[in-house]
Design an enzyme around this catalytic site. Structure first.
Site, PDB file in Angstrom:
ATOM      1  N   LYS A 200       0.844  -1.403   0.170  1.00 24.21           N
ATOM      2  CA  LYS A 200      -0.030   0.096  -0.134  1.00 24.21           C
ATOM      3  C   LYS A 200       0.797   1.199   0.156  1.00 24.21           C
ATOM      4  O   LYS A 200       1.873   1.460   1.039  1.00 24.21           O
ATOM      5  CB  LYS A 200      -0.907  -0.014   1.352  1.00 24.21           C
ATOM      6  CG  LYS A 200      -1.848   1.183   1.306  1.00 24.21           C
ATOM      7  CD  LYS A 200      -2.652   1.024   2.444  1.00 24.21           C
ATOM      8  CE  LYS A 200      -3.768   2.282   2.417  1.00 24.21           C
ATOM      9  NZ  LYS A 200      -4.561   2.237   3.704  1.00 24.21           N
ATOM     10  N   ARG A 210     -10.527  10.203   1.770  1.00 29.79           N
ATOM     11  CA  ARG A 210     -10.198  10.684   3.024  1.00 29.79           C
ATOM     12  C   ARG A 210     -11.302  11.744   3.344  1.00 29.79           C
ATOM     13  O   ARG A 210     -11.696  11.772   4.400  1.00 29.79           O
ATOM     14  CB  ARG A 210      -8.792  11.440   2.978  1.00 29.79           C
ATOM     15  CG  ARG A 210      -7.682  10.377   3.177  1.00 29.79           C
ATOM     16  CD  ARG A 210      -6.382  10.947   3.146  1.00 29.79           C
ATOM     17  NE  ARG A 210      -5.364   9.887   3.211  1.00 29.79           N
ATOM     18  CZ  ARG A 210      -4.118  10.135   3.026  1.00 29.79           C
ATOM     19  NH1 ARG A 210      -3.716  11.180   3.150  1.00 29.79           N
ATOM     20  NH2 ARG A 210      -3.185   8.988   2.663  1.00 29.79           N
ATOM     21  N   ARG A 222       1.385   9.847   6.090  1.00 32.11           N
ATOM     22  CA  ARG A 222       1.488   8.468   6.269  1.00 32.11           C
ATOM     23  C   ARG A 222       2.693   7.917   5.877  1.00 32.11           C
ATOM     24  O   ARG A 222       2.966   6.709   5.535  1.00 32.11           O
ATOM     25  CB  ARG A 222       0.142   7.862   5.635  1.00 32.11           C
ATOM     26  CG  ARG A 222      -1.172   8.364   5.927  1.00 32.11           C
ATOM     27  CD  ARG A 222      -2.178   7.356   6.102  1.00 32.11           C
ATOM     28  NE  ARG A 222      -3.535   7.629   5.766  1.00 32.11           N
ATOM     29  CZ  ARG A 222      -4.313   8.271   6.752  1.00 32.11           C
ATOM     30  NH1 ARG A 222      -3.889   8.274   7.782  1.00 32.11           N
ATOM     31  NH2 ARG A 222      -5.584   8.636   6.266  1.00 32.11           N
ATOM     32  N   LYS A 253      -2.067  -1.554  -3.948  1.00 35.97           N
ATOM     33  CA  LYS A 253      -3.159  -0.353  -3.863  1.00 35.97           C
ATOM     34  C   LYS A 253      -2.138   0.901  -3.997  1.00 35.97           C
ATOM     35  O   LYS A 253      -1.180   1.058  -3.197  1.00 35.97           O
ATOM     36  CB  LYS A 253      -3.749  -0.282  -2.506  1.00 35.97           C
ATOM     37  CG  LYS A 253      -4.716   0.861  -2.128  1.00 35.97           C
ATOM     38  CD  LYS A 253      -5.152   0.740  -1.014  1.00 35.97           C
ATOM     39  CE  LYS A 253      -5.983   1.939  -0.683  1.00 35.97           C
ATOM     40  NZ  LYS A 253      -6.644   1.901   0.600  1.00 35.97           N
ATOM     41  N   TYR A 318     -15.031   1.112  -7.038  1.00 29.40           N
ATOM     42  CA  TYR A 318     -16.414   1.592  -6.602  1.00 29.40           C
ATOM     43  C   TYR A 318     -17.223   1.707  -8.076  1.00 29.40           C
ATOM     44  O   TYR A 318     -18.388   2.204  -8.047  1.00 29.40           O
ATOM     45  CB  TYR A 318     -15.834   3.185  -6.475  1.00 29.40           C
ATOM     46  CG  TYR A 318     -15.155   3.278  -5.264  1.00 29.40           C
ATOM     47  CD1 TYR A 318     -15.514   3.361  -3.781  1.00 29.40           C
ATOM     48  CD2 TYR A 318     -13.651   3.686  -5.439  1.00 29.40           C
ATOM     49  CE1 TYR A 318     -15.034   3.467  -2.853  1.00 29.40           C
ATOM     50  CE2 TYR A 318     -12.862   3.773  -4.285  1.00 29.40           C
ATOM     51  CZ  TYR A 318     -13.569   3.587  -3.123  1.00 29.40           C
ATOM     52  OH  TYR A 318     -12.632   3.621  -1.842  1.00 29.40           O
TER      53      TYR A 318
HETATM   54  C1  PBG Z   1      -6.918   3.364   5.276  1.00 27.04           C
HETATM   55  C2  PBG Z   1      -7.416   3.330   3.795  1.00 27.04           C
HETATM   56  C3  PBG Z   1      -7.539   4.301   2.919  1.00 27.04           C
HETATM   57  C4  PBG Z   1      -7.903   3.727   1.720  1.00 27.04           C
HETATM   58  C5  PBG Z   1      -8.477   2.511   2.039  1.00 27.04           C
HETATM   59  N1  PBG Z   1      -7.918   2.529   3.525  1.00 27.04           N
HETATM   60  C6  PBG Z   1      -7.000   5.690   2.918  1.00 27.04           C
HETATM   61  C7  PBG Z   1      -5.696   5.984   3.418  1.00 27.04           C
HETATM   62  O1  PBG Z   1      -4.673   5.352   3.561  1.00 27.04           O
HETATM   63  O2  PBG Z   1      -5.422   7.076   3.451  1.00 27.04           O
HETATM   64  C8  PBG Z   1      -8.173   4.591   0.439  1.00 27.04           C
HETATM   65  C9  PBG Z   1      -9.167   3.918  -0.577  1.00 27.04           C
HETATM   66  C10 PBG Z   1      -9.437   4.966  -1.663  1.00 27.04           C
HETATM   67  O3  PBG Z   1      -8.751   6.075  -1.845  1.00 27.04           O
HETATM   68  O4  PBG Z   1     -10.346   4.558  -2.410  1.00 27.04           O
HETATM   69  N2  PBG Z   1      -7.624   2.724   5.900  1.00 27.04           N
END
Ligand code: PBG
Length: 328
Positions: A200, A210, A222, A253, A318
């Site tokens: 990720k 967010r 992050r 991701k 989505y």
């Molecule tokens: C964190 C999480 C995130 C997303 C899924 N799980 C956001 C992040 O790390 O800031 C992002 C998913 C998306 O942008 O569609 N729990």
């Protein structure tokens, strides 16, 4: 044999031939639909930065899940937005959390849907980070890996106790897959799979999410736990480690900017590979479509196809519900 013996266009001559030689297809079986749920009843509130996506309450989401099931989509993943956030993210593991209530309702209405839960603290902490805040060696606040593991274990167990079919840790703490696996096994849940958000990346493409999850970090960013976009070798290690720790499915991701990582995984590991087509990937296409610059359906289908072609067998998107309709 070169031209004129070989003519590549021969097999592109009509749709029947093209259909016969098509190498890759996205099917409804590949799709996982993300949903955001908040406490209350009768809520279906559109998310401004994610048109066509909503914040739901458990009751309205259970009805929506029925529609998803009827369209043949096998699975959904849940993100919770609590009314109250605190430093510990305690709503993440409350046994009566909005996620637990939702799981129970969905499992009643749609017993065959695979209900996956996102396991992370960021939606539940008042500071918006994915873990518990400690202090680093410079005396500055930073996410404390090992303190966070305890909370993630509690969150996973709460979700599975409520009936979740699979948990998906997305926090990027080290060691969480092994710890969650052992805790699930100890509690008699050795048959519950873990889908690990293994690679990720710290990505600009999470922006719209967010907003949706109301979870931007209140200080810093992050990048001390999510991966640096430049690193493929590090992604390989993350993926290999998660598999060793017991991940049943690994995830990459975001998807589109990281197709090389998906391809590496497809060529080198034997577990199913999931890819998360994130909020920003959708937002770009939706915004261009709203301006009349791009055709949403074709661009969406092409994006998802590229993710499949790169080697993912599951796609969190989505567009899952739309896609099920488009595929008929
Ligand atoms: C964190 C999480 C995130 C997303 C899924 N799980 C956001 C992040 O790390 O800031 C992002 C998913 C998306 O942008 O569609 N729990």
């Amino acid at each position: 044999m070169p031209f004129p013996i070989t003519r590549m266009r021969r097999l592109r001559r009509n749709e029947t031939l093209r259909r016969m030689v098509r190498e890759t297809a996205v099917t409804v079986d590949d799709l996982i639909m993300p949903y955001f749920v908040r406490p209350g009843t009768g809520i279906k509130k559109e998310i401004v930065s994610m048109p066509g996506n909503f914040q739901w309450s458990p009751d309205t989401l259970a009805e929506e899940a029925k529609e998803l099931e009827d369209l043949g989509v096998p699975s959904l993943i849940l993100f919770g937005i609590p009314d109250e956030k605190d430093a510990q993210g305690s709503q993440a593991y409350a046994p009566d959390s909005v996620i637990c209530q939702t799981i129970e309702l969905i499992k009643e209405t749609c017993p065959s849907l695979c209900v996956i839960t996102d396991v992370c603290l960021c939606e539940y902490t008042d500071h918006g980070h994915c873990g518990i805040i400690g202090e680093n060696r410079d005396g500055n606040p930073d996410v404390d890996n090992d303190l966070t593991l305890e909370a993630l274990i509690r969150e996973s167990l709460a979700h599975v106790n409520a009936g979740a079919d699979m948990v998906a840790p997305s926090d990027m703490m080290d060691g969480r897959i092994g710890e969650i696996r052992m805790a699930l096994d100890d509690e008699g849940y050795s048959d519950v799979p873990i889908m690990a958000y293994s690679a990720k990346f710290a990505s600009a493409f999470y922006g719209p999410f967010r907003d949706a999850a109301e979870s931007p970090p209140q200080f810093g960013d992050r990048s001390s736990y999510q991966m640096d976009s430049a690193n493929l070798k590090e992604a390989m290690r993350e993926i290999e480690e998660d598999i060793e720790e017991g991940a049943d499915i690994i995830m990459v991701k975001p998807a589109l900017p990281y197709l090389d990582v998906i391809r590496w995984a497809a060529d080198n590991v034997d577990v199913p590979i999931a890819a998360y087509s994130v909020s920003g990937e959708v937002a770009m296409i939706k915004a261009a479509a709203a301006n009349g610059w791009i055709e949403e359906k074709r661009a969406a289908m092409e994006s998802l196809l590229s993710i499949k072609r790169a080697g993912a067998s599951l796609i969190l998107t989505y567009w899952a519900k739309d896609m099920a309709k488009w595929l008929g």
